[in-house]
Design a protein around this motif. Structure first.
Motif, PDB file in Angstrom:
ATOM      1  N   THR A  55       0.838  -1.200   0.000  1.00 48.88           N
ATOM      2  CA  THR A  55       0.000   0.000   0.000  1.00 48.88           C
ATOM      3  C   THR A  55       0.871   1.247   0.000  1.00 48.88           C
ATOM      4  OG1 THR A  55      -1.741  -1.191   1.192  1.00 48.88           O
ATOM      5  CG2 THR A  55      -1.838   1.209   1.247  1.00 48.88           C
ATOM      6  N   ASP A  59       1.540   4.611  -3.009  1.00 48.74           N
ATOM      7  CA  ASP A  59       1.387   6.035  -2.717  1.00 48.74           C
ATOM      8  C   ASP A  59       2.752   6.710  -2.880  1.00 48.74           C
ATOM      9  OD1 ASP A  59       0.683   8.548  -1.900  1.00 48.74           O
ATOM     10  OD2 ASP A  59       0.009   7.948   0.092  1.00 48.74           O
ATOM     11  N   LYS A  62       3.591  10.679  -1.131  1.00 46.93           N
ATOM     12  CA  LYS A  62       3.823  10.988   0.286  1.00 46.93           C
ATOM     13  C   LYS A  62       4.884  10.070   0.877  1.00 46.93           C
ATOM     14  CE  LYS A  62       0.562  14.111   1.003  1.00 46.93           C
ATOM     15  NZ  LYS A  62       0.723  15.392   1.617  1.00 46.93           N
ATOM     16  N   ASP A  76      -0.993  14.303   5.776  1.00 47.81           N
ATOM     17  CA  ASP A  76      -1.729  14.853   4.643  1.00 47.81           C
ATOM     18  C   ASP A  76      -1.709  16.376   4.750  1.00 47.81           C
ATOM     19  OD1 ASP A  76      -2.465  12.281   3.657  1.00 47.81           O
ATOM     20  OD2 ASP A  76      -3.982  12.180   5.229  1.00 47.81           O
ATOM     21  N   ASN A 103      -8.311   0.956  -0.175  1.00 47.77           N
ATOM     22  CA  ASN A 103      -8.863   2.319  -0.124  1.00 47.77           C
ATOM     23  C   ASN A 103     -10.384   2.394  -0.232  1.00 47.77           C
ATOM     24  OD1 ASN A 103      -7.459   4.537   0.635  1.00 47.77           O
ATOM     25  ND2 ASN A 103      -7.119   5.317  -1.434  1.00 47.77           N
TER      26      ASN A 103
END
Length: 181
Positions: A55, A59, A62, A76, A103
């Motif tokens: 996971t 992404d 970030k 975030d 998600n």
């Protein structure tokens, strides 16, 4: 004659009591159940960590931080000000939602409603209990919790099954300092 029967009875009682030995257990039990449980949990944690790492790889925008408690998180929205973080006894006001590792929303912010949490004085998810203390007012943080930091081997008995890692996105709206200290 009467006394000799009493003396003889007393003698037999003393002799029979002194010859008794402690019984040894019939079977020698091993810690096989505990050892099997430990191995099962190690495998489960390794599998969940692999899913979480996958996971995180997806992404690319970030940077995730690994906590010392066994979960991962990303900012975030980060507040660089000198705002304090919540400490024991403070009241943290926050919103959050829960997703699975693909998600998909399990519980929306609307379902979970704004939360009021007396830091370290109430029972909430183990991961959130620690994670909220990392946040500052106005921050939004996404946490990736393995099942042992979330709902564990029972799940939440509604929408989250047993041993399911989750994603929690938390917004810390306000902190009310502990008025006692």
């Amino acid at each position: 004659m009467k006394y000799s029967i009493y003396i003889l009875s007393l003698f037999f009682m003393l002799v029979s009591c002194s010859q008794q030995k402690a019984r040894k257990p019939i079977s020698n039990t091993e810690n096989s159940f505990i050892n099997e449980s430990i191995e099962r949990n190690k495998k489960l944690i390794a599998e969940e960590e692999k899913l979480i790492q996958e996971t995180i790889k997806k992404d690319t925008l970030k940077e995730y931080i690994a906590s010392s408690k066994g979960y991962w998180y990303k900012y975030d929205t980060k507040v660089d000000a000198v705002n304090p973080t919540p400490k024991r006894g403070d009241i943290a006001y926050f919103d959050y939602e829960i997703k699975d590792l693909v998600n998909q929303i399990i519980y929306s912010k609307q379902e979970l409603k704004p939360q009021e949490y007396y830091v370290d004085k109430e029972n909430i998810l183990m991961g959130l209990r620690d994670g909220i203390k990392l946040m500052r007012k106005g921050e939004q943080v996404t946490f990736l919790f393995p099942s042992h930091m979330a709902f564990g081997y029972r799940g939440d008995t509604k929408k989250i099954g047993a041993n399911k890692p989750i994603i929690c996105t938390v917004t810390l709206n306000d902190i009310k300092p502990d008025s006692v200290n």
